[in-house]
Design a protein around this motif. Structure first.
Motif, short mmCIF file in Angstrom:
data_model
loop_
_atom_site.label_atom_id
_atom_site.label_comp_id
_atom_site.label_asym_id
_atom_site.label_seq_id
_atom_site.Cartn_x
_atom_site.Cartn_y
_atom_site.Cartn_z
N ILE A 22 2.41 6.54 -1.95
CA ILE A 22 1.62 7.34 -1.02
C ILE A 22 2.54 7.69 0.15
O ILE A 22 2.88 6.84 0.97
N PRO A 23 2.95 8.95 0.27
CA PRO A 23 3.89 9.32 1.34
C PRO A 23 3.32 9.06 2.72
O PRO A 23 2.13 9.26 2.97
N SER A 24 4.17 8.60 3.62
CA SER A 24 3.77 8.44 5.01
C SER A 24 3.54 9.80 5.64
O SER A 24 4.12 10.80 5.20
N ASP A 25 2.72 9.85 6.68
CA ASP A 25 2.58 11.07 7.46
C ASP A 25 3.15 10.82 8.85
O ASP A 25 3.88 9.85 9.05
N SER A 26 2.80 11.64 9.82
CA SER A 26 3.39 11.50 11.15
C SER A 26 3.01 10.18 11.83
O SER A 26 3.69 9.72 12.73
N ALA A 27 1.89 9.58 11.38
CA ALA A 27 1.46 8.30 11.95
C ALA A 27 2.12 7.12 11.27
O ALA A 27 2.11 6.01 11.81
N GLY A 28 2.66 7.33 10.09
CA GLY A 28 3.28 6.25 9.33
C GLY A 28 2.61 6.05 7.99
O GLY A 28 2.10 6.99 7.39
N GLY A 29 2.57 4.80 7.52
CA GLY A 29 1.95 4.49 6.24
C GLY A 29 0.54 3.98 6.43
O GLY A 29 -0.17 4.40 7.35
N TYR A 30 0.13 3.04 5.58
CA TYR A 30 -1.23 2.53 5.59
C TYR A 30 -1.21 1.01 5.64
O TYR A 30 -0.43 0.36 4.93
N THR A 31 -2.03 0.46 6.52
CA THR A 31 -2.06 -0.98 6.74
C THR A 31 -2.42 -1.73 5.46
O THR A 31 -3.50 -1.50 4.89
N VAL A 32 -1.54 -2.60 5.04
CA VAL A 32 -1.81 -3.44 3.86
C VAL A 32 -2.44 -4.74 4.35
O VAL A 32 -1.83 -5.53 5.07
N LEU A 33 -3.72 -4.95 3.95
CA LEU A 33 -4.46 -6.16 4.31
C LEU A 33 -4.02 -7.36 3.49
O LEU A 33 -3.91 -8.48 3.98
N GLY A 34 -3.85 -7.10 2.21
CA GLY A 34 -3.56 -8.19 1.28
C GLY A 34 -3.59 -7.67 -0.13
O GLY A 34 -3.17 -6.54 -0.39
N LYS A 35 -4.14 -8.45 -1.04
CA LYS A 35 -4.08 -8.06 -2.45
C LYS A 35 -5.24 -8.65 -3.25
O LYS A 35 -5.85 -9.65 -2.85
N VAL A 36 -5.51 -8.01 -4.38
CA VAL A 36 -6.44 -8.54 -5.36
C VAL A 36 -5.64 -9.48 -6.26
O VAL A 36 -4.63 -9.09 -6.84
N THR A 37 -6.10 -10.71 -6.39
CA THR A 37 -5.35 -11.70 -7.16
C THR A 37 -5.90 -11.90 -8.57
O THR A 37 -5.16 -12.29 -9.48
N GLU A 88 -0.39 -1.62 10.54
CA GLU A 88 0.29 -2.90 10.36
C GLU A 88 0.72 -3.07 8.91
O GLU A 88 0.01 -2.69 7.98
N ASN A 89 1.91 -3.62 8.74
CA ASN A 89 2.36 -4.07 7.41
C ASN A 89 2.39 -2.95 6.37
O ASN A 89 2.08 -3.17 5.20
N ALA A 90 2.72 -1.74 6.77
CA ALA A 90 2.85 -0.64 5.81
C ALA A 90 4.18 -0.76 5.07
O ALA A 90 5.20 -1.09 5.68
N PRO A 91 4.20 -0.52 3.76
CA PRO A 91 5.46 -0.64 3.02
C PRO A 91 6.48 0.42 3.45
O PRO A 91 6.14 1.60 3.59
N LYS A 92 7.69 0.01 3.65
CA LYS A 92 8.73 0.95 4.11
C LYS A 92 9.09 1.97 3.05
O LYS A 92 9.53 3.08 3.36
N ASP A 93 8.91 1.62 1.77
CA ASP A 93 9.27 2.55 0.69
C ASP A 93 8.08 3.39 0.21
O ASP A 93 8.19 4.13 -0.76
N ASN A 94 6.92 3.25 0.89
CA ASN A 94 5.71 4.01 0.55
C ASN A 94 5.13 3.66 -0.82
O ASN A 94 4.30 4.40 -1.35
N VAL A 95 5.57 2.54 -1.39
CA VAL A 95 5.06 2.12 -2.70
C VAL A 95 3.99 1.04 -2.50
O VAL A 95 4.25 0.02 -1.84
N TYR A 96 2.81 1.28 -3.07
CA TYR A 96 1.70 0.34 -2.98
C TYR A 96 1.44 -0.20 -4.39
O TYR A 96 0.88 0.50 -5.23
N PRO A 97 1.85 -1.43 -4.66
CA PRO A 97 1.71 -1.97 -6.02
C PRO A 97 0.25 -2.13 -6.42
O PRO A 97 -0.65 -2.22 -5.57
N ALA A 98 0.02 -2.17 -7.72
CA ALA A 98 -1.33 -2.40 -8.23
C ALA A 98 -1.88 -3.70 -7.63
O ALA A 98 -1.18 -4.70 -7.55
#
Length: 271
Positions: A220-235, A182-192
């Motif tokens: 982080i490049p996607s693999d055959s399953a896709g990217g990685y579920t982004v839960l949220g963020k550290v504020t 769920e909610n994996a970034p389309k550009d494979n970029v995971y911000p700090a």
């Protein structure tokens, strides 16, 4: 008679010059052949060395558990071409049940993830990652994360601190696994500051309790399953986590392994 003697002397001198020339020519030819032979031997030796070096490299990179030649991240405990944090679905000492995704309530959840006494303010998005957020809420409510170590830190080109494994070696989980991503970034970029779920390579349904904190902007490049579920963020609190934990590096001075500073989740609360 004098004329004949002179002719004989000239003939002998001519023969001597011829023999001397022939001798020099023989030496020259011998040397030339020797140079050709030596060149062939040297060339053959270089070729053998190159072949052996290439074969050794191929064997090294073919071994399971070694870094890939590309040096990018992987979903196994060692960095490789797909490298990101990877849990298995194996159970912890106590097993838990996956809650329905409706538990997240389609809303934002705020709370505190305390690591080594550092209070990290967090915000989880229950609308974009309802199943992952619901799972995390249920586990925090049961105190699942309290006292667990963060067992993996990566510093070599991608920057994550991985936590949430009751076994502490990357193979543990809550006794269940789920998907989808769920909610994996389309550009494979995971911000700090990104909080995301760890999973096995090429397996969207292998998410459990392990998650990772991205402490510097990371692709982080996607693999055959896709990217990685982004839960949220550290504020809040990320700078302190960096200075006191991630900046200290990996045990043994590598780029992927246990943090040099023992890193423990004190508590994880959400509301």
């Amino acid at each position: 008679m004098a004329s004949n003697r002179q002719n004989d002397r000239e003939t002998r001198q001519a023969r001597e010059r011829l023999r001397a020339y022939q001798a020099r020519q023989t030496v020259h030819e011998t040397r030339a052949k020797r140079r050709v032979r030596d060149n062939w031997i040297a060339g053959g030796a270089v070729l053998i060395v190159v072949v052996l070096a290439v074969a050794t490299q191929l064997l090294y990179f073919a071994q399971p558990g070694t870094p890939s030649a590309s040096g990018s991240p992987s979903a196994t405990p060692t960095p490789s071409v797909s490298a990101t944090p990877t849990p298995s679905a194996s159970a912890s000492a106590q097993t838990y049940t996956l809650p329905p995704k409706t538990l997240a309530g389609n809303r934002n959840w705020t709370g505190t993830l305390s690591i080594n006494g550092i209070p990290l303010g967090v915000e989880l998005d229950g609308s974009t990652a309802p199943q992952a957020v619901s799972s995390t809420i249920a586990l925090t409510q049961k105190g699942f994360y309290n006292g667990l170590n963060c067992h993996r830190l990566t510093t070599g080109g991608f920057y994550v601190l991985q936590c949430g494994d009751p076994k502490g070696d990357g193979t543990g989980g809550p006794g269940y696994a789920y998907g989808p991503i769920e909610n994996a970034p389309k550009d494979n970029v995971y911000p700090a500051g990104t909080l995301a779920m760890a999973r096995q390579s090429d397996n969207a349904n292998s998410q459990g309790s392990q998650f990772f904190i991205v402490y510097k902007d990371t692709t982080i490049p996607s693999d055959s399953a896709g990217g990685y579920t982004v839960l949220g963020k550290v504020t809040t609190g990320l700078d302190e986590l960096i200075s006191k934990v991630t900046d200290k590096g990996v045990q043994g001075g590598g780029t992927d392994g246990k943090p040099a500073v023992t890193t423990t989740i004190d508590s994880f609360t959400l509301q």
